[in-house]
Design an enzyme around this catalytic site. Structure first.
Site, short mmCIF file in Angstrom:
data_model
loop_
_atom_site.label_atom_id
_atom_site.label_comp_id
_atom_site.label_asym_id
_atom_site.label_seq_id
_atom_site.Cartn_x
_atom_site.Cartn_y
_atom_site.Cartn_z
N CYS A 35 -57.66 25.23 -15.22
CA CYS A 35 -57.57 24.44 -13.99
C CYS A 35 -56.66 23.23 -14.16
CB CYS A 35 -58.95 23.96 -13.57
SG CYS A 35 -60.17 25.28 -13.36
N THR A 36 -56.19 22.69 -13.05
CA THR A 36 -55.43 21.44 -13.03
C THR A 36 -55.90 20.59 -11.87
OG1 THR A 36 -53.45 22.52 -13.96
CG2 THR A 36 -53.15 20.39 -12.90
#
Length: 267
Positions: A35-36
């Protein structure tokens, strides 16, 4: 919640800003938690919050991802994204002048199953997604939210990325199971302190070469510049490879101060 058209690329890719060769991103059961999240100060002073959820959610479950208005006495307390039948919240936002938002990125690949079970049984711990929901339910401001997120024993580690309604109210909490851990706030005195970008590795450590989404993400933010930060430009950042990749299931952009909650699933 909207359904977004997906155009995912599984080829090697040389980032034009960094000249870094990125490996192909294949969707598979052994790749999770890529994820970011990013928080950035806009020219007008408010903070915008972007997040990509890269969990390889099966298509049948992606169709069950929903936005929910959690209400009390007929009024919406916060909006959160979850999966139908799921107790926790993946990300959420309280709107308004004292509002705040939070998203979750995996840390340590989500922990180890036996250790997580032991933590739950011995310490009566919550999952990070349950803790996000409880924190949004029981606080009324960014400051209270950060404090609450740092409390409560958790089943596993995680990164809580937080944004508030006021200028430079935002940061990244690297949560330990039984303590708050590190909090990395935005910093007006730091030339690059107008944003904080978090993937799945501690910000004080180098990232593995096989999964360097941090370096291109930071380069893209610097190329954007604070003067050009908006909900639209942050959405473009979240749509730029490798922040957006073959694992990306869901994207959201939130601005607590104005109540913007742009949320969508990639199919």
């Amino acid at each position: 919640m909207c359904i977004r058209d997906s155009c995912k690329d599984d080829r090697e890719y040389i980032d034009p800003h960094t000249s870094i060769l990125q490996p192909p991103k294949y969707r598979g059961p052994n790749v999770t938690g890529l994820c970011t999240s990013v928080v950035a100060n806009m020219p007008g002073g408010s903070v915008v919050h972007g997040r990509n959820l890269d969990w390889n959610i099966p298509s049948v479950l992606r169709k069950l991802v929903i936005d929910v208005d959690f209400q009390s006495e007929g009024k919406t307390v916060f909006t959160g994204t979850t999966i139908a039948g799921f107790v926790g919240v993946l990300n959420g936002m309280q709107p308004g002048a004292d509002g705040w938002s939070v998203s979750l990125d995996a840390r340590g690949k989500g922990g180890h199953l036996l250790a997580n079970i032991a933590q739950a049984l011995l310490h009566k711990s919550m999952t990070p997604t349950q803790h996000i929901r409880k924190s949004l339910e029981t606080t009324c401001s960014y400051t209270e939210g950060v404090e609450r997120l740092g409390q409560q024993d958790l089943v596993d580690e995680g990164y809580f990325i937080v944004a508030g309604a006021e200028s430079y109210a935002g940061g990244v909490m690297s949560r330990e199971r039984n303590s708050q851990g590190d909090y990395w706030p935005m910093n007006v005195s730091d030339p690059d302190g107008w944003f904080r970008l978090q993937t799945n590795y501690d910000h004080w450590n180098p990232v593995p070469k096989a999964d360097d989404r941090r370096t291109p993400g930071v380069v893209h933010m610097k190329a954007l510049g604070q003067a050009n930060v908006s909900s639209e430009s942050i959405m473009r950042i979240m749509r730029t490879y490798p922040t957006y990749n073959f694992h990306t299931d869901y994207t959201a952009v939130m601005i607590p101060h104005v109540g913007l909650y742009d949320s969508g699933v990639w199919l």
